[in-house]
Design a protein around this motif. Structure first.
Motif, PDB file in Angstrom:
ATOM      1  N   LEU A  42       9.813   7.876  16.938  1.00  0.00           N
ATOM      2  CA  LEU A  42      10.661   6.750  17.450  1.00  0.00           C
ATOM      3  C   LEU A  42      12.021   8.293  18.109  1.00  0.00           C
ATOM      4  O   LEU A  42      12.697   7.848  19.051  1.00  0.00           O
ATOM      5  N   ALA A  43      12.386   8.517  16.909  1.00  0.00           N
ATOM      6  CA  ALA A  43      13.495   9.259  17.425  1.00  0.00           C
ATOM      7  C   ALA A  43      12.767  10.420  18.332  1.00  0.00           C
ATOM      8  O   ALA A  43      14.507  10.868  18.008  1.00  0.00           O
ATOM      9  N   ASP A  44      12.207  11.201  17.756  1.00  0.00           N
ATOM     10  CA  ASP A  44      11.486  12.254  18.533  1.00  0.00           C
ATOM     11  C   ASP A  44      11.678  12.088  20.352  1.00  0.00           C
ATOM     12  O   ASP A  44      12.333  12.784  21.073  1.00  0.00           O
ATOM     13  N   ILE A  45      11.154  10.687  20.317  1.00  0.00           N
ATOM     14  CA  ILE A  45      10.923  10.769  22.078  1.00  0.00           C
ATOM     15  C   ILE A  45      12.426   9.807  22.524  1.00  0.00           C
ATOM     16  O   ILE A  45      12.760  10.202  23.379  1.00  0.00           O
ATOM     17  N   ASP A  46      13.141   9.334  22.190  1.00  0.00           N
ATOM     18  CA  ASP A  46      14.147   8.690  21.985  1.00  0.00           C
ATOM     19  C   ASP A  46      15.415  10.356  22.730  1.00  0.00           C
ATOM     20  O   ASP A  46      16.313   9.867  23.516  1.00  0.00           O
ATOM     21  N   VAL A 102       6.565   1.123  18.270  1.00  0.00           N
ATOM     22  CA  VAL A 102       6.870  -0.257  17.681  1.00  0.00           C
ATOM     23  C   VAL A 102       5.909  -1.029  17.313  1.00  0.00           C
ATOM     24  O   VAL A 102       5.573  -2.319  16.459  1.00  0.00           O
ATOM     25  N   ARG A 103       4.544  -1.757  17.509  1.00  0.00           N
ATOM     26  CA  ARG A 103       3.680  -1.913  17.845  1.00  0.00           C
ATOM     27  C   ARG A 103       3.565  -1.927  16.394  1.00  0.00           C
ATOM     28  O   ARG A 103       3.298  -2.880  15.479  1.00  0.00           O
ATOM     29  N   GLU A 104       3.219  -0.855  15.940  1.00  0.00           N
ATOM     30  CA  GLU A 104       2.615  -0.102  15.111  1.00  0.00           C
ATOM     31  C   GLU A 104       3.238   0.127  12.988  1.00  0.00           C
ATOM     32  O   GLU A 104       3.186  -0.592  13.017  1.00  0.00           O
ATOM     33  N   ILE A 105       5.025  -0.559  13.890  1.00  0.00           N
ATOM     34  CA  ILE A 105       5.580  -0.163  13.116  1.00  0.00           C
ATOM     35  C   ILE A 105       5.601  -1.971  12.590  1.00  0.00           C
ATOM     36  O   ILE A 105       5.830  -2.342  11.559  1.00  0.00           O
ATOM     37  N   GLU A 106       5.941  -3.062  13.327  1.00  0.00           N
ATOM     38  CA  GLU A 106       5.433  -4.016  13.785  1.00  0.00           C
ATOM     39  C   GLU A 106       4.731  -4.845  12.605  1.00  0.00           C
ATOM     40  O   GLU A 106       4.739  -5.441  11.592  1.00  0.00           O
ATOM     41  N   VAL A 107       3.420  -4.288  12.811  1.00  0.00           N
ATOM     42  CA  VAL A 107       2.498  -4.681  11.746  1.00  0.00           C
ATOM     43  C   VAL A 107       2.756  -3.791  10.642  1.00  0.00           C
ATOM     44  O   VAL A 107       2.024  -4.579   9.732  1.00  0.00           O
ATOM     45  N   LEU A 108       3.059  -2.763  10.086  1.00  0.00           N
ATOM     46  CA  LEU A 108       3.468  -2.162   9.112  1.00  0.00           C
ATOM     47  C   LEU A 108       4.198  -3.277   7.838  1.00  0.00           C
ATOM     48  O   LEU A 108       4.264  -3.761   6.914  1.00  0.00           O
ATOM     49  N   GLU A 109       5.352  -3.743   8.986  1.00  0.00           N
ATOM     50  CA  GLU A 109       5.736  -4.781   8.754  1.00  0.00           C
ATOM     51  C   GLU A 109       5.779  -5.853   8.298  1.00  0.00           C
ATOM     52  O   GLU A 109       5.718  -6.122   6.810  1.00  0.00           O
ATOM     53  N   ALA A 110       4.927  -6.440   8.718  1.00  0.00           N
ATOM     54  CA  ALA A 110       4.127  -7.164   8.337  1.00  0.00           C
ATOM     55  C   ALA A 110       2.903  -7.268   7.473  1.00  0.00           C
ATOM     56  O   ALA A 110       3.232  -8.249   6.217  1.00  0.00           O
ATOM     57  N   ARG A 111       2.442  -6.145   7.156  1.00  0.00           N
ATOM     58  CA  ARG A 111       1.816  -5.922   5.721  1.00  0.00           C
ATOM     59  C   ARG A 111       2.839  -6.017   4.557  1.00  0.00           C
ATOM     60  O   ARG A 111       2.578  -6.157   3.477  1.00  0.00           O
ATOM     61  N   MET A 112       3.690  -5.375   4.293  1.00  0.00           N
ATOM     62  CA  MET A 112       4.954  -5.093   3.873  1.00  0.00           C
ATOM     63  C   MET A 112       5.564  -6.597   2.909  1.00  0.00           C
ATOM     64  O   MET A 112       5.455  -6.961   1.607  1.00  0.00           O
ATOM     65  N   ASP A 158       0.500  -1.208  -0.243  1.00  0.00           N
ATOM     66  CA  ASP A 158       0.159  -0.037   0.219  1.00  0.00           C
ATOM     67  C   ASP A 158       0.696   1.059  -0.354  1.00  0.00           C
ATOM     68  O   ASP A 158       2.057   1.019   0.697  1.00  0.00           O
ATOM     69  N   PRO A 159       0.312   2.223  -0.726  1.00  0.00           N
ATOM     70  CA  PRO A 159       1.843   3.344  -0.867  1.00  0.00           C
ATOM     71  C   PRO A 159       1.517   4.280   0.613  1.00  0.00           C
ATOM     72  O   PRO A 159       2.092   5.378   0.469  1.00  0.00           O
ATOM     73  N   ASP A 160       0.355   4.052   1.263  1.00  0.00           N
ATOM     74  CA  ASP A 160       0.242   4.561   2.355  1.00  0.00           C
ATOM     75  C   ASP A 160       1.241   3.714   3.287  1.00  0.00           C
ATOM     76  O   ASP A 160       1.538   4.698   4.825  1.00  0.00           O
ATOM     77  N   ILE A 161       1.368   3.314   3.565  1.00  0.00           N
ATOM     78  CA  ILE A 161       2.455   2.216   4.143  1.00  0.00           C
ATOM     79  C   ILE A 161       3.669   3.333   4.307  1.00  0.00           C
ATOM     80  O   ILE A 161       4.705   3.294   5.834  1.00  0.00           O
ATOM     81  N   LEU A 162       4.599   3.623   3.619  1.00  0.00           N
ATOM     82  CA  LEU A 162       6.331   4.172   3.544  1.00  0.00           C
ATOM     83  C   LEU A 162       5.855   5.821   4.188  1.00  0.00           C
ATOM     84  O   LEU A 162       6.375   5.852   5.272  1.00  0.00           O
ATOM     85  N   PRO A 163       4.571   5.980   4.072  1.00  0.00           N
ATOM     86  CA  PRO A 163       4.985   7.537   5.014  1.00  0.00           C
ATOM     87  C   PRO A 163       4.432   7.709   6.449  1.00  0.00           C
ATOM     88  O   PRO A 163       4.515   8.120   7.021  1.00  0.00           O
ATOM     89  N   ARG A 164       3.912   6.589   6.592  1.00  0.00           N
ATOM     90  CA  ARG A 164       3.357   6.065   8.317  1.00  0.00           C
ATOM     91  C   ARG A 164       4.804   5.348   8.422  1.00  0.00           C
ATOM     92  O   ARG A 164       4.398   6.852   9.824  1.00  0.00           O
ATOM     93  N   LEU A 165       5.027   5.156   8.619  1.00  0.00           N
ATOM     94  CA  LEU A 165       6.217   4.228   8.644  1.00  0.00           C
ATOM     95  C   LEU A 165       7.235   5.531   8.768  1.00  0.00           C
ATOM     96  O   LEU A 165       7.883   5.707   9.967  1.00  0.00           O
ATOM     97  N   GLN A 166       7.706   5.886   8.078  1.00  0.00           N
ATOM     98  CA  GLN A 166       8.624   7.562   8.264  1.00  0.00           C
ATOM     99  C   GLN A 166       8.011   8.125   9.738  1.00  0.00           C
ATOM    100  O   GLN A 166       8.891   8.326  10.136  1.00  0.00           O
TER     101      GLN A 166
END
Length: 93
Positions: A35-39, A78-88, A21-29
């Motif tokens: 996460l970078a801000d939190i870190d 992190v959980r949402e990233i894992e879901v996106l990775e599974a979709r990819m 899905d084309p919406d995955i990459l912008p959401r992943l970014q």
């Protein structure tokens, strides 16, 4: 102009033309930026605690609390990233 027969010119193997899905990459970014801000905030807070003069036991407890909070804040992203990775991955099976 030649027709694309779906074969890789290099390996001769079939190429799969599916894409995720084309919406995955912008959401992943976006998630990675969050996460970078939190870190960065965590590291900044950690530096403040470590630089303050205080009892080592108290300092250790503050650092432990900070790390626990850091993990708690990161977890949903992190959980949402894992879901996106599974979709990819599913898109390329």
């Amino acid at each position: 102009m030649t027709a694309d027969d779906g074969l890789s010119r290099v390996s001769g193997e079939r190429r799969d033309h599916r894409a995720y899905d084309p919406d995955i990459l912008p959401r992943l970014q976006s998630l990675l930026a969050i996460l970078a801000d939190i870190d960065v905030a965590h590291r900044s807070n950690l530096l403040v605690i470590e630089s303050r003069p205080m009892d080592e036991a108290r300092k250790g407890q503050l650092v432990a609390d900070l790390r626990q909070n850091h993990c708690r804040r990161r977890a949903p992203y992190v959980r949402e990233i894992e879901v996106l990775e599974a979709r990819m991955e599913a898109a390329f099976r």
